[in-house]
Design a protein around this motif. Structure first.
Motif, PDB file in Angstrom:
ATOM      1  N   LYS A   1      -4.303   0.551  -1.319  1.00 49.81           N
ATOM      2  CA  LYS A   1      -3.568  -0.637  -1.736  1.00 49.81           C
ATOM      3  C   LYS A   1      -3.103  -0.446  -3.175  1.00 49.81           C
ATOM      4  O   LYS A   1      -3.870   0.025  -4.010  1.00 49.81           O
ATOM      5  N   VAL A   2      -1.856  -0.810  -3.460  1.00 48.06           N
ATOM      6  CA  VAL A   2      -1.344  -0.747  -4.827  1.00 48.06           C
ATOM      7  C   VAL A   2      -1.106  -2.139  -5.401  1.00 48.06           C
ATOM      8  O   VAL A   2      -0.964  -2.299  -6.604  1.00 48.06           O
ATOM      9  N   PHE A   3      -1.042  -3.164  -4.534  1.00 50.10           N
ATOM     10  CA  PHE A   3      -0.986  -4.548  -4.988  1.00 50.10           C
ATOM     11  C   PHE A   3      -1.624  -5.430  -3.934  1.00 50.10           C
ATOM     12  O   PHE A   3      -1.323  -5.316  -2.752  1.00 50.10           O
TER      13      PHE A   3
ATOM     14  N   TRP B   1       0.854  -1.184   0.000  1.00 49.35           N
ATOM     15  CA  TRP B   1       0.000   0.000   0.000  1.00 49.35           C
ATOM     16  C   TRP B   1       0.892   1.237   0.000  1.00 49.35           C
ATOM     17  O   TRP B   1       2.064   1.173   0.338  1.00 49.35           O
ATOM     18  N   CYS B   2       0.303   2.346  -0.425  1.00 43.26           N
ATOM     19  CA  CYS B   2       1.046   3.603  -0.506  1.00 43.26           C
ATOM     20  C   CYS B   2       0.217   4.750   0.064  1.00 43.26           C
ATOM     21  O   CYS B   2      -1.014   4.723   0.011  1.00 43.26           O
ATOM     22  N   TYR B   3       0.927   5.722   0.551  1.00 43.26           N
ATOM     23  CA  TYR B   3       0.365   7.014   0.925  1.00 43.26           C
ATOM     24  C   TYR B   3       0.936   8.001  -0.083  1.00 43.26           C
ATOM     25  O   TYR B   3       2.151   8.035  -0.312  1.00 43.26           O
ATOM     26  N   MET B   4       0.068   8.773  -0.736  1.00 44.88           N
ATOM     27  CA  MET B   4       0.504   9.796  -1.684  1.00 44.88           C
ATOM     28  C   MET B   4      -0.114  11.128  -1.279  1.00 44.88           C
ATOM     29  O   MET B   4      -1.269  11.171  -0.851  1.00 44.88           O
ATOM     30  N   ALA B   5       0.669  12.204  -1.438  1.00 44.45           N
ATOM     31  CA  ALA B   5       0.171  13.526  -1.066  1.00 44.45           C
ATOM     32  C   ALA B   5       0.791  14.596  -1.952  1.00 44.45           C
ATOM     33  O   ALA B   5       1.948  14.492  -2.354  1.00 44.45           O
TER      34      ALA B   5
END
Length: 150
Positions: free
Chosen positions: A112-114, A99-103
């Motif tokens: 979740k990214v995968f 999973w990623c946090y983007m800002a």
């Protein structure tokens, strides 16, 4: 040789036969043809690539922090037109999740990214997941077709 030794020898022989193809397939990686063999077994040994792309306008910086249960991939500041990417092989017994946090500016998202899901595999063409940050949202590039918002 007594029956115990025969049983142990047979067990080791059977295990060696069963594991040899697994070792051979995990050490080889196809460069092309991601969807040539997309059975569940082949997906365990496949190397997956995740790409997080900054496609924002006005030279906005995208902050990204990705991780899994086992790996923290660090915090990255991406300038427009660049990407952060990594590769991995899923866990043999399942449960692989990144999973990623983007800002950017005053907008942020964690997602979740995968994860293990056949529809995600197809959208990622069985090997490359492209997450693209744009001014109006974050998109998963559906390689066989068009982009989908998640």
């Amino acid at each position: 040789m007594n029956s115990f030794c025969k049983n142990i020898t047979s067990f080791i022989f059977v295990q060696a036969i069963a594991i040899t193809p697994l070792i051979a397939s995990s050490s080889s990686e196809h460069d092309q043809g991601h969807h040539d063999d997309n059975s569940r077994l082949s997906l365990w040994y496949k190397t997956w690539h995740i790409h997080a792309v900054n496609d924002l306008s006005n030279n906005k910086i995208l902050l990204i922090h990705c991780k899994s249960k086992d790996d923290d991939l660090g915090i990255h500041n991406l300038i427009v037109g660049t990407e952060f990417n990594w590769k991995f092989r899923p866990r043999i017994f399942g449960g692989t999740l990144f999973w990623c946090y983007m800002a950017y500016d005053n907008f942020h998202a964690a997602f979740k990214v995968f994860w293990e899901d056949p529809s995600l595999y197809a959208k990622c063409d069985y090997g490359d997941c492209y997450w693209i940050a744009r001014d109006d949202g974050i998109y998963l590039k559906n390689i066989p077709g068009t982009g989908d918002v998640f």
